[in-house]
Structure formats: C-alpha cells, structure tokens
Design a protein around this motif. Structure first.
Motif, short mmCIF file in Angstrom:
data_model
loop_
_atom_site.label_atom_id
_atom_site.label_comp_id
_atom_site.label_asym_id
_atom_site.label_seq_id
_atom_site.Cartn_x
_atom_site.Cartn_y
_atom_site.Cartn_z
N TYR A 9 0.87 -1.19 -0.15
CA TYR A 9 0.28 0.11 -0.05
C TYR A 9 0.77 1.31 0.05
O TYR A 9 2.00 1.43 0.71
N ASN A 10 0.32 2.30 -0.55
CA ASN A 10 0.78 3.67 -0.69
C ASN A 10 2.17 3.66 -1.28
O ASN A 10 3.11 4.39 -0.60
N ASP A 12 4.28 4.44 -5.05
CA ASP A 12 4.41 5.22 -6.17
C ASP A 12 5.44 4.40 -7.12
O ASP A 12 6.69 4.63 -7.08
N PRO A 14 1.71 2.16 -7.85
CA PRO A 14 1.03 1.37 -6.96
C PRO A 14 1.39 -0.15 -7.31
O PRO A 14 1.97 -0.36 -8.30
N THR A 16 1.33 -3.95 -8.33
CA THR A 16 0.67 -4.40 -9.70
C THR A 16 -0.02 -5.69 -9.43
O THR A 16 -0.21 -6.16 -8.21
N LYS A 57 -6.87 -6.91 -3.35
CA LYS A 57 -7.12 -5.61 -4.39
C LYS A 57 -8.20 -4.78 -4.01
O LYS A 57 -7.88 -3.58 -3.83
N LEU A 60 -6.83 -2.65 -0.93
CA LEU A 60 -5.87 -1.56 -1.24
C LEU A 60 -6.40 -0.55 -2.05
O LEU A 60 -6.09 0.61 -2.04
N ASP A 61 -7.33 -0.74 -2.89
CA ASP A 61 -8.00 0.08 -3.53
C ASP A 61 -9.04 1.12 -2.82
O ASP A 61 -9.23 2.27 -3.04
N PRO A 69 3.01 8.91 -1.24
CA PRO A 69 3.24 7.86 -1.61
C PRO A 69 4.86 7.55 -1.34
O PRO A 69 5.77 8.45 -1.60
#
Length: 91
Positions: A9-10, A12, A14, A16, A57, A60-61, A69
C-alpha cells in the motif's frame, strides 16, 4: 514463508496485479501449510488464491491516506541498510 509478503500500500507506482497475486499465494501457502497442494486440494487451493487476491485488491483500492506515496527504490535501499545492520555485509 510470510516474510516474503511485502507491504503493497501507498507506493508510487501502485502495486501491480502480479505483486498482489504473489502476496495472496504466500498467504494461502502459510495458512494451508502446503507449498504445492495435492491433486485433491489443487482446485480449492487455487480458488483460495484468487479469492484472497480479489479481497486484497479491494482493500488496497479502498484505503485512504494523507501521507505521500513511498518510493520503491528508496524503500529497497532502506531495507538493504537494515539487513546489513542486522546480519552484516555479505561475503
């Protein structure tokens, strides 16, 4: 086994789909105690991996943060420094 599950999480960029799936695989392996399931358990094992992947997923979303990030390269350097401090340099 679970030491291989990394924070996803968090970052940059994100996480995959492959990273989420790999974490789900490790989680199901740990819970079941199987690295590779028997033929009798193979379908259930793979279904569990897909279910955990979908839930991870979704998690995380759905998470929100005000923090910036994290950069993957910076985190890798920090992890290596922690490992050297903990285990010493590789020979």
């Amino acid at each position: 086994m679970c030491r291989n599950i990394k924070t996803l999480y968090n970052f940059d960029p994100p996480a995959t789909e492959d990273e989420i799936h790999a974490a789900a695989l490790q989680f199901v392996r740990k819970l079941s105690g199987f690295n590779t399931p028997s033929k009798a358990n193979e379908a259930v094992f793979h279904a569990a991996i897909e279910d955990v992947t979908a839930v991870a997923k979704k998690l995380l979303d759905s998470l929100v943060t005000n923090a910036e990030p994290r950069n993957r390269e910076v985190e890798i350097v920090r992890a290596r420094a922690r490992n050297i401090k903990r285990f010493g340099p590789k020979l």
